[in-house]
Scaffold this active site. Structure first.
Site, PDB file in Angstrom:
ATOM      1  N   LYS A  33       0.829  -1.204   0.000  1.00  8.38           N
ATOM      2  CA  LYS A  33       0.000   0.000   0.000  1.00  8.38           C
ATOM      3  C   LYS A  33       0.864   1.254   0.000  1.00  8.38           C
ATOM      4  O   LYS A  33       0.527   2.262  -0.624  1.00  8.38           O
ATOM      5  CB  LYS A  33      -0.940  -0.006   1.210  1.00  8.38           C
ATOM      6  N   GLU A  83      -2.981   6.386   8.160  1.00 12.30           N
ATOM      7  CA  GLU A  83      -3.708   7.397   7.416  1.00 12.30           C
ATOM      8  C   GLU A  83      -4.665   8.146   8.331  1.00 12.30           C
ATOM      9  O   GLU A  83      -5.099   7.618   9.369  1.00 12.30           O
ATOM     10  CB  GLU A  83      -4.515   6.755   6.277  1.00 12.30           C
ATOM     11  N   ARG A  85      -7.066  -8.275  -8.386  1.00  9.10           N
ATOM     12  CA  ARG A  85      -7.789  -9.535  -8.559  1.00  9.10           C
ATOM     13  C   ARG A  85      -9.258  -9.220  -8.774  1.00  9.10           C
ATOM     14  O   ARG A  85      -9.684  -8.076  -8.711  1.00  9.10           O
ATOM     15  CB  ARG A  85      -7.641 -10.407  -7.309  1.00  9.10           C
TER      16      ARG A  85
END
Length: 665
Positions: free
Chosen positions: A117, A201, A292
């Site tokens: 990430k 975050e 995916r």
């Protein structure tokens, strides 16, 4: 490029789903299975199936060499990874290529680029995709992470850098909470993804979670197939997904779609992917890209009329995308919910055991069901406890919501606790109908969605009693002497000589005993219930449905008996009572109140105390991991630890006494 035989390196509903499309395209299918899945639905659906190891995923579905060996033995020329397990594993994609197999997914380089990430966000920043304020660096020193959290400003969200699905994700509201939350997130991340790195975050207070389905081919074309709103979540795991996102303007849809395509192009993407955004007000920020097919892809299929697995297979064969951006339709609305074996009344603890009865809403108009289990199958501790996905589509959102409510009312599961009633409460909530969606939906409406259990009502008792009485009559009739079929001794259990015919039944509801007296009448029974007498009649139909009349009101229900428990499904409601049969020795359930027991089967991953240690109420004592989630057993009161019965690494059954705690002093 030819693709004649496809191995699906996964299990459950996604394996069955991929096989259905592959067979329609004339492609032979190969399943792999662990020892626990030897008779699973995906094994029986495939043209061939190969065993790959013991039940734990790390010894079977996560073993690259075993899967490649099965592909070689079967003669497969391609592997579809499904979702979960190895679907976002770049090493697996490389291994497939090295073995001469087509990997039905993106290039390994794209998986690696988006697998972290932190690295992904750095790439997105360069590509001009908006980001949430946060820390995505490689330095994982706890003191630095804590300082970064303070810089960003609380509340913050700790997220596993290498994964998703709510694993390794913790919301922290105060600085003092940060060290414990970080340690827990890192443990979960390590267990689920083999990587304990995290990012931090800013935690938005009323955000929406909106994701965009993207597709790219090897010829340089990339498109988006609109968006999905996945805002209704619990513990950062999606509960309800719908497409398109309600209230999204065409301009904003196009802007988010283009940002998603830009993200895919930035990493040379090929195949199906999902770019996830967090949105608040008119702003949206990149969160991550899932390399995916997603669990919720059916809602996109419903509004576009496309089969995304077919698109995957065509792209894997080297074909161009079936449609250009301008040709992708947006038709109506669709909503998906995930039916899980979990107990909402016990903080959604996953359940394991046998599905004694399973009825899914295949016959409800506009409803699609993707399931990987059948009645009689077991839900295992080793895998995700999802039973099925229920997808309702309609000409507009209101019609889709109505069909979803009907589908959930027609869903029946006995043997394991499920979230069916919880999902039905969401689907039927006025705020859901009004599309008042954000990630705080469940917490905000918890009192409505998770009400305290109420005493069983007379209608449920009447249906349970009628079911018992009809079964007694059937058994009596079967036992009648064929030489004297009219003998009163074999006609019914309520026949009495020179006295009124009645029978007393006893039920137990939440520990309370309820007596019901049934008076036999020519057309049925009169039941003496807590609310007064009620005339009842009915019969079982061929499909097991109970056709009943309660004081003349006609209704249909189903009463499923599992041992002494009777589960009543009627009018979309579901209640379970226990029949106390005087002919069977009563065995009272052993209570666990005050005992420090394992909340479910799992593995002890942390023991925070030792014998002789004094603890305060609420202190963490033992952490049990099950289905890749941590469950912390805390002290119910102040006390002193007398004994610790298990060590780290031990497997424990549900209800196993983990330790003994004496009263303080």
């Amino acid at each position: 490029m030819s693709l004649r035989k496809l191995l699906i390196a996964n299990r459950g509903e996604i394996a069955v789903r991929v096989m259905r499309t592959a067979k329609a395209m004339g492609i032979a299918t190969v399943a792999v299975y662990s020892e626990a899945d030897a008779r699973a639905l995906h094994v029986e659906t495939a043209d061939e199936a190969y065993p790959i190891g013991p039940a734990p995923a790390r010894e079977s579905y996560l073993k690259i060499d075993a899967i490649l060996a099965a592909a070689k033995a079967s003669g497969a020329d391609a592997i579809h990874p499904g979702y979960g397990f190895l679907s976002e594993n770049a090493d697996f994609a490389d291994a497939c290529a090295a073995a001469g197999l087509v990997f039905v997914g993106p290039p390994a380089a794209a998986i690696r680029a988006m697998g972290s990430k932190s690295a992904a966000k750095a790439l997105m920043e360069k590509a001009g995709v908006p980001l949430v304020p946060g820390y995505h660096g490689e330095d994982q020193e706890p003191a630095l992470l804590r300082a970064e959290a303070a810089r960003i400003g609380y509340p913050v969200l700790i997220k596993a850098s290498a994964g998703g699905g709510g694993k390794g994700m913790k919301v922290v509201t105060f600085d003092a909470e940060f060290p414990d939350a970080l340690a827990s997130a890192q443990r979960e991340a390590k267990s689920a993804f083999g990587d304990d790195r995290v990012l931090i975050e800013k935690y938005l207070t009323r955000p929406r979670h909106i994701e965009v389905q993207v597709f790219a081919d090897a010829h340089g074309h990339a498109v988006y197939l609109h968006e999905r709103d996945c805002s209704i979540q619990r513990r950062h795991q999606k509960v309800v997904e719908e497409a398109p996102a309600p209230g999204l303007s065409p301009a904003r849809r196009a802007a988010m779609g283009q940002a998603a395509v830009d993200a895919a192009k930035a990493v040379g993407y090929v195949g199906a992917g999902t770019v996830e955004f967090i949105a608040e007000g008119e702003d949206f920020f990149f969160m991550e890209m899932n390399t995916r097919l997603q669990v919720e892809h059916p809602v996109t299929e419903a509004i576009t009329g496309q089969d995304l697995v077919e698109w995957q297979l065509r792209v894997a064969r080297g074909e161009k995308l079936p449609l250009a951006q301008a040709d992708i339709p947006l038709i109506g609305a669709a909503i998906e919910v995930r039916l899980y074996a979990e107990d909402p009344q016990r903080d959604f603890l996953p359940q394991v055991g046998r599905l004694d009865h399973l009825a899914l809403p295949f016959a409800v108009p506009g409803v699609r069901v993707d399931a990987g289990v059948r009645a009689g199958d077991a839900v295992s501790i080793h895998y995700d406890p999802m039973i099925a996905k229920i997808i309702a589509a309609g000409a507009d959102r209101a019609e889709a919501v109505g069909r979803l409510c009907a589908a959930l009312a027609a869903t029946e599961v006995v043997g394991l606790a499920t979230n069916r009633s919880f999902l039905a409460a969401i689907a039927g909530h006025p705020a859901f109908a009004a599309a008042e969606l954000d990630t705080g939906f469940i917490a905000r409406h918890a009192a409505d969605l998770l009400p305290a259990p109420e005493p069983v009502d007379d209608r449920i008792l009447a249906l349970a009693a009628l079911s018992i009485l009809l079964e007694e009559a059937r058994v009596s009739a079967a036992a009648a002497d064929p030489a004297d079929p009219f003998s009163p001794w074999g006609l019914a259990p309520g026949w009495r000589l020179n006295r009124a015919a009645h029978v007393d039944l006893t039920f137990s509801d939440q520990g309370a005993r309820i007596a019901v007296r049934a008076h036999y009448k020519a057309s049925g029974f009169v039941l003496d219930l807590p609310g007064g007498p009620l005339a009842v009649e009915g019969a079982r139909e061929a499909d097991g449905t109970l056709a009943a009349r309660l004081d003349g009101v006609r209704l249909k229900a189903r009463v499923v008996r599992s041992g002494m428990k009777l589960t009543v499904f009627a009018g979309g409601l579901e209640r379970t009572v226990e029949f106390v049969d005087p002919r069977v020795a009563s065995i009272d359930a052993t209570g666990t109140a005050g005992r420090l027991v394992a909340p479910m089967p799992g593995t002890v991953i942390r023991v925070a105390v030792e014998p002789g240690q004094a603890v305060l109420k609420g202190a963490a004592l033992v952490v049990v991991e099950a289905m890749k989630m941590e469950h912390t057993v805390t002290a119910p009161r102040d006390g002193v630890v007398q004994a610790v019965n298990f060590a780290v690494g031990d497997l424990v059954d549900e209800g196993a006494e983990l330790l003994v705690l004496d009263e303080a002093g």
